[in-house]
Scaffold this motif. Sequence first.
Motif, PDB file in Angstrom:
ATOM      1  N   ASP A   1      -2.380   2.873   5.325  1.00 41.51           N
ATOM      2  CA  ASP A   1      -3.197   2.103   4.380  1.00 41.51           C
ATOM      3  C   ASP A   1      -2.986   0.606   4.591  1.00 41.51           C
ATOM      4  O   ASP A   1      -3.936  -0.182   4.547  1.00 41.51           O
TER       5      ASP A   1
ATOM      6  N   ARG B   1      -4.851  -0.434   7.705  1.00 35.96           N
ATOM      7  CA  ARG B   1      -6.299  -0.361   7.486  1.00 35.96           C
ATOM      8  C   ARG B   1      -6.791  -1.544   6.674  1.00 35.96           C
ATOM      9  O   ARG B   1      -7.886  -2.063   6.900  1.00 35.96           O
ATOM     10  N   ASN B   2      -6.008  -1.981   5.731  1.00 33.65           N
ATOM     11  CA  ASN B   2      -6.444  -3.050   4.846  1.00 33.65           C
ATOM     12  C   ASN B   2      -5.997  -4.431   5.310  1.00 33.65           C
ATOM     13  O   ASN B   2      -6.276  -5.421   4.639  1.00 33.65           O
TER      14      ASN B   2
ATOM     15  N   TRP C   1       0.832  -1.197   0.000  1.00 34.53           N
ATOM     16  CA  TRP C   1       0.000   0.000   0.000  1.00 34.53           C
ATOM     17  C   TRP C   1       0.870   1.253   0.000  1.00 34.53           C
ATOM     18  O   TRP C   1       2.023   1.224   0.432  1.00 34.53           O
TER      19      TRP C   1
END
Length: 493
Positions: free
Chosen positions: A11, A14-15, A6
């Motif tokens: 990010d 979060r993912n 990411w």
Amino acid sequence: MTTTFWPTIADAVRNTVPTARAPLAWQPACLLMSRFGFGIETKTQADITHYGLDGWWKFQLAFSRGAGAGYAGHAGVAAQGPLLTQSPAQVRAWLAANGNEYGWEAMDQLTRVTLGLQAWSRGQVYETAVDFFANHLNVANHSDGVWTTRHTMDRDVIRKHALGSYENMLLASARNPAMLRYLSLASSTKSAINENHGRELLELHTVGIGNYTEADVQNSARILTGRSLDADFNYLYKPEKHWVGPIKVMGFSHPNDSAATGEAAGDAYLRYLARHPATAKRLAQKLCVHYVSDNPSPTLVAAVAKIYLQTGTQIAPMLLAILRSTEFWASRGAKVRRPAENLIATVRVLGVGPGTLSRSLQHLHWMSSSVGQVPLDWSPPNGYPDVASAWRSSGSLLNLWSYHRGLAQNWYDGFAPFDPTSLYLAVKPKTSGEAIHQLCVRVSGRRFPTAHVAALQTFLGEPASTPIAASRLRWYLHHLVPLILDAPQHALR
């Protein structure tokens, strides 16, 4: 494992969180502190909260390249190593003036300062990188022949380049007096070639086994002859000792037709090795093993190796690529702390500060010795092993459990007094059960399994609903904290 990369660290977190399996539920900041630092610690957590994940990374790089470079990550700790700033000749003169010209005080100071910076420096990313590359380009501290020079390898090679260019680090290592003595390059001459450094350069420092032949080893040793030392153990190229003649090592060739230009020929060879795809893959594999898991995916390794080659052997971008991968953030539970890392992580999670630094650093030195891992002291040139299977020792485990108690119960002078109630989270627990939950999360960054919590509650001999004012924790807290430290969760990096 499917690995996704990411644009930012945030990010990647979060993912990754939605896909994390229940047993591996974690607090991202705690995983960051455990892998890119030497353990969970409140001041570091405050930095992460203040800067955010990506901001913290930028802060760490800026700090370690500026105010915290070298030994400056903790001024008090640095002051405990006055010989580390000295030349080999100055160290030897100091030793002689203090009654033992061949004493090991400089090496002792290096050990103590290393431990102190791991425990208390704000530049934790830097310290983990220093530890990694000190093992990758290992020169055993407390070994014969380097008593006045070993600190120069740490100061001028590892710490100078730990978050910079590996090519520059490799070039510096091939001019370092400690490395030259440790792997016998200083005594290698055109008429008596010593293959030790030439072999380890290929096997350990760069491309790895399977990428070269015995003829390559011989030519690797030949092209580096002439790199020697003066009478004060400073690096000195001596052209009269350099082997002259055509050289071919793997895909590298050089006429090597002049002793006067032999040093430059050697540098060209080192640059070739540093930028070789096999070196990129090997370094990437080792970094992923260190920071992610004992068995990282080929996808992650390939991506990190690609970054290494694209950036001209820069180290920091490789680490950032790891941080931007979902594989890293899903790897909680996949690394076990080595014994000395467990010891330092205990100091950090308890928030035990240095009282009298000379004493606390002496304690950390002999503690790390008793658990079988004094930093920088691995004797063979391959560095301390970095996988869990290498560290299965009941003796080390029992000693660690003893130190968990000693640090939590203020057994040792030199450390600032520890108050176990300081481990409670911002909201004071109302019950015994809440207290155990807070302590477990504080120590490991995640909830303990139900069975483990029940065992701790059984130790207290009271139900979880017991009000904190009536709980046996009033007397048993300093006994409960070591039990939590003894649990498998604290043993995880």
